[in-house]
Scaffold this motif. Structure first.
Motif, PDB file in Angstrom:
ATOM      1  N   GLY A   1     -40.038-101.845  -7.079  1.00  0.00           N
ATOM      2  CA  GLY A   1     -39.663-101.419  -5.736  1.00  0.00           C
ATOM      3  C   GLY A   1     -38.556-102.259  -5.115  1.00  0.00           C
ATOM      4  O   GLY A   1     -38.259-103.371  -5.563  1.00  0.00           O
TER       5      GLY A   1
ATOM      6  N   ILE B   1     -38.499-102.815  -1.724  1.00  0.00           N
ATOM      7  CA  ILE B   1     -38.871-103.199  -0.360  1.00  0.00           C
ATOM      8  C   ILE B   1     -39.927-104.318  -0.327  1.00  0.00           C
ATOM      9  O   ILE B   1     -39.678-105.392   0.204  1.00  0.00           O
ATOM     10  CB  ILE B   1     -39.413-101.962   0.413  1.00  0.00           C
TER      11      ILE B   1
ATOM     12  N   LEU C   1     -43.068 -95.447   9.220  1.00  0.00           N
ATOM     13  CA  LEU C   1     -41.658 -95.827   9.252  1.00  0.00           C
ATOM     14  C   LEU C   1     -40.921 -94.828  10.141  1.00  0.00           C
ATOM     15  O   LEU C   1     -40.467 -93.779   9.667  1.00  0.00           O
ATOM     16  CB  LEU C   1     -41.114 -95.799   7.817  1.00  0.00           C
TER      17      LEU C   1
ATOM     18  N   TYR D   1     -37.793 -92.271   9.263  1.00  0.00           N
ATOM     19  CA  TYR D   1     -37.635 -92.480   7.817  1.00  0.00           C
ATOM     20  C   TYR D   1     -36.742 -91.426   7.150  1.00  0.00           C
ATOM     21  O   TYR D   1     -35.771 -91.767   6.507  1.00  0.00           O
ATOM     22  CB  TYR D   1     -39.015 -92.513   7.160  1.00  0.00           C
TER      23      TYR D   1
ATOM     24  N   ASP E   1     -42.008 -90.885  -0.900  1.00  0.00           N
ATOM     25  CA  ASP E   1     -41.196 -91.696  -1.827  1.00  0.00           C
ATOM     26  C   ASP E   1     -41.583 -91.389  -3.286  1.00  0.00           C
ATOM     27  O   ASP E   1     -41.858 -92.305  -4.059  1.00  0.00           O
ATOM     28  CB  ASP E   1     -41.453 -93.174  -1.483  1.00  0.00           C
TER      29      ASP E   1
ATOM     30  N   THR F   1     -45.412 -94.720   2.606  1.00  0.00           N
ATOM     31  CA  THR F   1     -44.720 -93.753   3.460  1.00  0.00           C
ATOM     32  C   THR F   1     -45.449 -92.417   3.507  1.00  0.00           C
ATOM     33  O   THR F   1     -44.845 -91.402   3.844  1.00  0.00           O
ATOM     34  CB  THR F   1     -43.267 -93.557   2.977  1.00  0.00           C
TER      35      THR F   1
ATOM     36  N   ASP G   1     -36.552 -85.502  -3.056  1.00  0.00           N
ATOM     37  CA  ASP G   1     -36.463 -86.903  -3.486  1.00  0.00           C
ATOM     38  C   ASP G   1     -36.919 -87.058  -4.934  1.00  0.00           C
ATOM     39  O   ASP G   1     -36.347 -87.836  -5.698  1.00  0.00           O
ATOM     40  CB  ASP G   1     -37.296 -87.796  -2.568  1.00  0.00           C
TER      41      ASP G   1
ATOM     42  N   ARG H   1     -34.106 -85.798  -6.993  1.00  0.00           N
ATOM     43  CA  ARG H   1     -33.019 -86.771  -6.896  1.00  0.00           C
ATOM     44  C   ARG H   1     -33.221 -87.903  -7.895  1.00  0.00           C
ATOM     45  O   ARG H   1     -32.301 -88.314  -8.606  1.00  0.00           O
ATOM     46  CB  ARG H   1     -32.993 -87.351  -5.466  1.00  0.00           C
TER      47      ARG H   1
ATOM     48  N   GLU I   1     -30.776 -94.602 -10.785  1.00  0.00           N
ATOM     49  CA  GLU I   1     -30.114 -95.093  -9.568  1.00  0.00           C
ATOM     50  C   GLU I   1     -29.151 -96.237  -9.835  1.00  0.00           C
ATOM     51  O   GLU I   1     -28.252 -96.497  -9.058  1.00  0.00           O
ATOM     52  CB  GLU I   1     -31.188 -95.612  -8.611  1.00  0.00           C
TER      53      GLU I   1
ATOM     54  N   LEU J   1     -29.899 -90.887   0.887  1.00  0.00           N
ATOM     55  CA  LEU J   1     -30.039 -92.216   0.274  1.00  0.00           C
ATOM     56  C   LEU J   1     -28.663 -92.870   0.107  1.00  0.00           C
ATOM     57  O   LEU J   1     -28.524 -94.084   0.282  1.00  0.00           O
ATOM     58  CB  LEU J   1     -30.784 -92.114  -1.065  1.00  0.00           C
TER      59      LEU J   1
ATOM     60  N   ARG K   1     -27.872 -94.404   3.321  1.00  0.00           N
ATOM     61  CA  ARG K   1     -28.679 -95.613   3.556  1.00  0.00           C
ATOM     62  C   ARG K   1     -28.152 -96.789   2.731  1.00  0.00           C
ATOM     63  O   ARG K   1     -28.069 -97.913   3.222  1.00  0.00           O
ATOM     64  CB  ARG K   1     -30.152 -95.325   3.220  1.00  0.00           C
ATOM     65  N   PHE K   2     -27.808 -96.532   1.450  1.00  0.00           N
ATOM     66  CA  PHE K   2     -27.278 -97.612   0.611  1.00  0.00           C
ATOM     67  C   PHE K   2     -25.947 -98.115   1.187  1.00  0.00           C
ATOM     68  O   PHE K   2     -25.701 -99.319   1.251  1.00  0.00           O
ATOM     69  CB  PHE K   2     -27.054 -97.130  -0.831  1.00  0.00           C
TER      70      PHE K   2
ATOM     71  N   PHE L   1     -32.437-103.129   1.500  1.00  0.00           N
ATOM     72  CA  PHE L   1     -32.843-102.973   0.095  1.00  0.00           C
ATOM     73  C   PHE L   1     -32.602-104.276  -0.665  1.00  0.00           C
ATOM     74  O   PHE L   1     -31.569-104.923  -0.465  1.00  0.00           O
ATOM     75  CB  PHE L   1     -32.019-101.867  -0.586  1.00  0.00           C
TER      76      PHE L   1
HETATM   77  C1  GN1 Z   1     -37.274 -97.625  -1.534  1.00  0.00           C
HETATM   78  O1  GN1 Z   1     -39.853 -99.383  -2.034  1.00  0.00           O
HETATM   79  P1  GN1 Z   1     -39.386 -98.404  -2.986  1.00  0.00           P
HETATM   80  O2  GN1 Z   1     -38.535 -99.024  -3.994  1.00  0.00           O
HETATM   81  O3  GN1 Z   1     -40.505 -97.580  -3.523  1.00  0.00           O
HETATM   82  C2  GN1 Z   1     -37.204 -96.823  -0.240  1.00  0.00           C
HETATM   83  C3  GN1 Z   1     -37.073 -95.330  -0.556  1.00  0.00           C
HETATM   84  C4  GN1 Z   1     -35.880 -95.084  -1.459  1.00  0.00           C
HETATM   85  C5  GN1 Z   1     -36.020 -95.926  -2.715  1.00  0.00           C
HETATM   86  C6  GN1 Z   1     -34.825 -95.787  -3.618  1.00  0.00           C
HETATM   87  C7  GN1 Z   1     -39.615 -97.605   2.525  1.00  0.00           C
HETATM   88  O4  GN1 Z   1     -38.457 -97.308  -2.195  1.00  0.00           O
HETATM   89  O5  GN1 Z   1     -36.889 -94.618   0.640  1.00  0.00           O
HETATM   90  O6  GN1 Z   1     -35.777 -93.718  -1.798  1.00  0.00           O
HETATM   91  O7  GN1 Z   1     -36.162 -97.319  -2.354  1.00  0.00           O
HETATM   92  N1  GN1 Z   1     -38.403 -97.057   0.544  1.00  0.00           N
HETATM   93  C8  GN1 Z   1     -38.327 -97.355   1.852  1.00  0.00           C
HETATM   94  O8  GN1 Z   1     -35.122 -96.387  -4.848  1.00  0.00           O
HETATM   95  O9  GN1 Z   1     -37.274 -97.424   2.461  1.00  0.00           O
END
Ligand code: GN1
Ligand code: MG
Length: 372
Positions: free
Chosen positions: A30, A32, A150, A153, A224, A247, A259, A262, A270, A319, A322-323, A334
């Motif tokens: 992850g 986060i 969140l 989100y 997610d 989430t 998602d 994706r 990714e 996404l 966001r990135f 991230f």
């Molecule tokens: C984050 O925490 P994780 O790695 O499961 C993110 C998702 C994104 C993802 C992209 C809470 O997920 O929204 O799609 O990265 N989670 C949060 O890999 O922002």
């Protein structure tokens, strides 16, 4: 034994598990939270510190998990596993450390593995089935019982607005002190992405509009369902579990399916670095949607299905926004392994959007076949 390990062990001892703690090690999982694999009393667990910068009130996550645990049916009755929470000795669902961070302990689901990419349509169909089972399992719960863990989100228009404000303010004060930790917003690579985004302002609002006019409605979602969050059996044949329930909150089915596609249909993943190689794999998409349709049967309305393409197109776009925002703000949200990683990741997501747009008629045909 380092002070860090000693304090982790002390933390573990506050949970209702059998001693002794035999091993504890970071688990790279992850972008986060911080995750550790724990062995204690001959059993294995997953320990996590919830990222308090991302989740303003981690207690809400824990309340949602507790609500899921009170579901009248076990997920296993549908062929699905989700990680069970281990209570703290005082009966709470989490433990706080001295810095106030929330930690939780979960069972480690044995004999499972993660796939770094899908190798065939059989696995893709399994992905669709496991997400479908999750939606079926949670569909009977009132989504009002679940807190928003969140806020904002999957609010694509807000992500877009935030990024455009960043662009604009950078143009006005390119070297202002507030940009001290961020990169140059006017570099050519970013200008190209900016034009790509500006040409798609409508896209950000597509699903919101469908909600506003009553075509589709929020319900409980995973939030997610990327490939990393799906556990397969040890030989990668059957998808057994959906993990990372942080989430789970009211959202749109189109967000979850978009998602999932994706993440799974971009076979290079990714972390690919060359946007020119990025493709949306139609065969995988067809198999995922078919697996989903066969487990959810008639849960989706024709309007839900009509809006699916928008979900598939908007999720990599969101996404990417966001990135890119995180890159411009100095990688605060991230986890990154090197500076510039978020920018590369944004380019990959936007390349995926472009390929999805090129293949729109084929993707729409796949949706129709899967749900027809
Ligand atoms: C984050 O925490 P994780 O790695 O499961 C993110 C998702 C994104 C993802 C992209 C809470 O997920 O929204 O799609 O990265 N989670 C949060 O890999 O922002
Ligand atoms: Mg997550």
């Amino acid at each position: 034994m380092s002070a860090d390990v000693r304090s982790l062990i002390a933390l573990c001892e506050q949970f209702a598990i059998d001693p002794p703690v035999d091993a504890i090690a970071p688990l790279v999982r992850g972008l986060i939270n911080d995750t550790y694999r724990l062995e204690a009393g001959g059993r294995r667990y997953v320990l996590q510190r919830i990222n308090g910068h991302v989740f303003p009130e981690p207690e809400r996550i824990m309340a949602n998990l507790a609500r899921l645990a009170r579901h009248p049916d076990r997920p296993e009755s549908l062929g699905l596993r989700v990680p069970a929470l281990i209570q703290a000795r005082d009966g709470a669902s989490f433990v706080r450390d001295d810095a106030g961070a929330v930690w939780r302990l979960m069972e480690f689901i044995p004999d499972t593995c993660n796939l770094s990419r899908l190798q065939n349509v059989h696995q893709a169909r399994e992905v669709g089935r496991v997400l479908g089972r999750f939606h079926r399992w949670t569909a009977v719960l009132p989504s009002d019982d679940f807190a928003v863990t969140l806020p904002g989100y999957h609010d694509t228009p807000s992500y877009l607005e935030r990024l455009r404000t960043l662009f604009d303010s950078a143009a006005a004060t390119p070297s202002g002190p507030e940009y001290a930790d961020g990169p140059d917003r006017n570099q050519p690579e970013i200008t190209v992405l900016r034009s790509f985004i500006e040409a798609r302002l409508d896209l950000a609002e597509a699903l919101d509009r469908a909600v506003q006019v009553g075509r589709i409605a929020p319900r409980l979602t995973h939030g997610d369902p990327k490939l990393d969050n799906i556990l397969f059996d040890h030989d990668g044949q059957c998808a057994l579990a959906l993990i990372d329930l942080d989430t789970v909150q009211p959202g749109l089915i189109q967000h979850d399916l978009g998602d999932c596609l994706r993440s799974c249909c971009n076979a290079l993943g990714e972390c690919e670095t060359d946007p020119s190689k990025v493709r949306f794999d139609l065969a995988l998409a067809k198999a995922i949607l078919t697996g989903y349709a066969e487990t959810t049967c008639d849960r989706l309305s024709s309007e839900d299905i009509d809006c699916l393409f928008d979900g598939i197109r908007v999720m990599p776009f969101e996404l990417g926004l966001r990135f890119l925002t995180d890159h411009l703000q100095g990688d605060r949200y991230f986890k990154v392994d090197r500076p510039g990683r978020n920018l590369t990741k944004a380019r990959i997501q936007f390349a995926l959007v472009a390929d999805i747009e090129r293949r729109e008629p084929e993707i729409r045909a796949v949706i129709e076949t899967a749900f027809g």
